[in-house]
Scaffold this motif. Structure first.
Motif, PDB file in Angstrom:
ATOM      1  N   LEU A  15       0.869  -1.178   0.000  1.00  0.00           N
ATOM      2  CA  LEU A  15       0.000   0.000   0.000  1.00  0.00           C
ATOM      3  C   LEU A  15       0.900   1.221   0.000  1.00  0.00           C
ATOM      4  O   LEU A  15       1.857   1.292   0.787  1.00  0.00           O
ATOM      5  CB  LEU A  15      -0.915  -0.017   1.219  1.00  0.00           C
ATOM      6  N   ASP A  17       1.405   5.677  -1.613  1.00  0.00           N
ATOM      7  CA  ASP A  17       0.925   6.856  -2.342  1.00  0.00           C
ATOM      8  C   ASP A  17       1.760   7.095  -3.599  1.00  0.00           C
ATOM      9  O   ASP A  17       1.831   8.212  -4.105  1.00  0.00           O
ATOM     10  CB  ASP A  17       0.937   8.095  -1.438  1.00  0.00           C
ATOM     11  N   SER A  19       1.322   6.048  -6.685  1.00  0.00           N
ATOM     12  CA  SER A  19       0.533   6.055  -7.914  1.00  0.00           C
ATOM     13  C   SER A  19       1.083   5.017  -8.885  1.00  0.00           C
ATOM     14  O   SER A  19       2.002   4.261  -8.562  1.00  0.00           O
ATOM     15  CB  SER A  19       0.479   7.442  -8.559  1.00  0.00           C
ATOM     16  N   ASP A  20       0.525   4.988 -10.092  1.00  0.00           N
ATOM     17  CA  ASP A  20       1.000   4.047 -11.105  1.00  0.00           C
ATOM     18  C   ASP A  20       1.708   4.774 -12.250  1.00  0.00           C
ATOM     19  O   ASP A  20       1.913   4.223 -13.325  1.00  0.00           O
ATOM     20  CB  ASP A  20      -0.152   3.203 -11.656  1.00  0.00           C
ATOM     21  N   ASP A  43      -1.207  -5.917  -4.583  1.00  0.00           N
ATOM     22  CA  ASP A  43      -1.302  -4.459  -4.464  1.00  0.00           C
ATOM     23  C   ASP A  43      -2.652  -4.105  -3.840  1.00  0.00           C
ATOM     24  O   ASP A  43      -3.693  -4.285  -4.480  1.00  0.00           O
ATOM     25  CB  ASP A  43      -1.189  -3.807  -5.841  1.00  0.00           C
ATOM     26  N   LEU A  44      -2.634  -3.584  -2.621  1.00  0.00           N
ATOM     27  CA  LEU A  44      -3.878  -3.087  -2.037  1.00  0.00           C
ATOM     28  C   LEU A  44      -4.313  -1.834  -2.777  1.00  0.00           C
ATOM     29  O   LEU A  44      -5.419  -1.725  -3.271  1.00  0.00           O
ATOM     30  CB  LEU A  44      -3.689  -2.782  -0.548  1.00  0.00           C
ATOM     31  N   THR A  45      -3.438  -0.859  -2.824  1.00  0.00           N
ATOM     32  CA  THR A  45      -3.632   0.355  -3.614  1.00  0.00           C
ATOM     33  C   THR A  45      -2.337   1.148  -3.589  1.00  0.00           C
ATOM     34  O   THR A  45      -1.586   1.101  -2.599  1.00  0.00           O
ATOM     35  CB  THR A  45      -4.782   1.232  -3.103  1.00  0.00           C
ATOM     36  N   HIS A  46      -2.095   1.869  -4.666  1.00  0.00           N
ATOM     37  CA  HIS A  46      -0.993   2.839  -4.707  1.00  0.00           C
ATOM     38  C   HIS A  46      -1.537   4.225  -5.048  1.00  0.00           C
ATOM     39  O   HIS A  46      -0.794   5.101  -5.485  1.00  0.00           O
ATOM     40  CB  HIS A  46       0.068   2.389  -5.710  1.00  0.00           C
ATOM     41  N   GLN A  47      -2.846   4.387  -4.818  1.00  0.00           N
ATOM     42  CA  GLN A  47      -3.517   5.645  -5.140  1.00  0.00           C
ATOM     43  C   GLN A  47      -3.901   6.439  -3.891  1.00  0.00           C
ATOM     44  O   GLN A  47      -4.785   7.304  -3.956  1.00  0.00           O
ATOM     45  CB  GLN A  47      -4.770   5.362  -5.972  1.00  0.00           C
ATOM     46  N   CYS A  59      -7.500   2.653   4.810  1.00  0.00           N
ATOM     47  CA  CYS A  59      -7.514   1.616   3.780  1.00  0.00           C
ATOM     48  C   CYS A  59      -6.893   0.315   4.277  1.00  0.00           C
ATOM     49  O   CYS A  59      -7.414  -0.784   4.010  1.00  0.00           O
ATOM     50  CB  CYS A  59      -6.785   2.113   2.532  1.00  0.00           C
ATOM     51  N   ASP A 189     -13.730   8.309  -0.080  1.00  0.00           N
ATOM     52  CA  ASP A 189     -13.294   7.310  -1.054  1.00  0.00           C
ATOM     53  C   ASP A 189     -13.326   7.853  -2.480  1.00  0.00           C
ATOM     54  O   ASP A 189     -13.661   9.027  -2.725  1.00  0.00           O
ATOM     55  CB  ASP A 189     -14.093   6.011  -0.898  1.00  0.00           C
ATOM     56  N   HIS A 190     -12.990   6.995  -3.427  1.00  0.00           N
ATOM     57  CA  HIS A 190     -12.883   7.376  -4.834  1.00  0.00           C
ATOM     58  C   HIS A 190     -14.185   7.928  -5.390  1.00  0.00           C
ATOM     59  O   HIS A 190     -14.191   8.754  -6.307  1.00  0.00           O
ATOM     60  CB  HIS A 190     -12.435   6.145  -5.636  1.00  0.00           C
TER      61      HIS A 190
END
Length: 267
Positions: A15, A17, A19-20, A43-47, A59, A189-190
């Protein structure tokens, strides 16, 4: 070290910050693969918004229950990278946490307390004894996470520290009142849904509404209980009371943000 019930290598989750749009995540996965290419990395998230420790906390807290016991969670949202803040690994009932000691793990540990914690002082498990001042994810957290998942014992990684000394992130308290519960918005959230720090258990089986700013928003069960474009309060899949707009963005339309106070009123 935990044993997976079906005798597989433990998972490693990531996890951040980052991004991709950059190579940072790929580099971290490369470091993990150099140590043990057989590990499964999720990948949990990179956003996560840049430097938003509170969002990362939420998260990770929301995700960890869905992974097998023994999973190693590497979380890197680290605005203090290169400073004197501690680099840590933590054992808890579900597995391990690896990252900066900045409160990012305080959500998980509020639900499943640490059983052991170490400061990562054993340079033998770092990628290099002279890590970058700006990329501890590559040089410390990734190799330590891969080592843990490969069977290295937590106490081999460094100096044991008191779990009570770990940084706790203040995201506001949830307090009962004579008419309901007062809390605040802990995450957006998103979709622009405004997630509070009020557990859904407070409203289960009750008639209720949310007061936020000058708004009164009725509590329902599903988004479709209101018309498209209408505000709704409900319990999200994460288990917290949230405010949403059916097919819209509550954050933008209602102009409410993180840490703003709200109240659940039971009627």
């Amino acid at each position: 070290m935990y044993k997976n019930q079906i005798n597989q290598q433990p998972l490693v989750t990531l996890l951040s910050d980052f991004s991709d749009r950059n190579v940072y995540v790929g580099i971290i996965k490369g470091v993990i693969a150099q140590i043990n290419p057989r590990l499964t990395v999720v990948d949990l998230t990179h956003q996560i918004p840049p430097q938003d420790i509170a969002a990362a906390r939420f998260c990770l807290m929301n995700a960890y229950p869905y992974f097998p016991v023994g999973t190693v969670h590497v979380a890197i949202v680290d605005p203090g990278v290169g400073s004197k803040r501690r680099v840590i690994a933590v054992e808890f009932a579900q597995g391990f946490l690896v990252g900066p000691d900045n409160g990012i793990f305080s959500g998980v540990l509020s639900q499943s307390p640490a059983t052991c914690a170490v400061e990562l002082t054993n340079l033998n498990y770092w990628r290099t004894p002279q890590p970058s001042k700006t990329f501890h994810g590559r040089d410390i957290f990734a190799p330590v996470g891969a080592s843990l998942a490969s069977g290295v014992l937590l106490k081999q990684l460094g100096q044991e520290i008191d779990p009570a000394s770990l940084v706790k992130l203040d995201v506001g308290e949830c307090k009962q009142t004579s008419t309901g519960v007062v809390g605040c918005i802990q995450y957006i959230d998103h979709f622009g849904n405004l997630v509070s720090n009020i557990p859904g258990s407070y409203v289960q089986g009750k008639t209720w509404y949310v007061q936020a700013a000058l708004l009164s928003i009725r509590g329902c069960e599903t988004y479709s209980d209101v018309e498209v474009g209408e505000a709704i309060a409900l319990v999200g899949s994460h288990g917290w009371v949230e405010i949403a707009i059916n097919s819209g963005n509550a954050h933008l339309q209602l102009q409410l943000g993180s840490q703003e106070t709200l109240q659940v009123v039971l009627s």
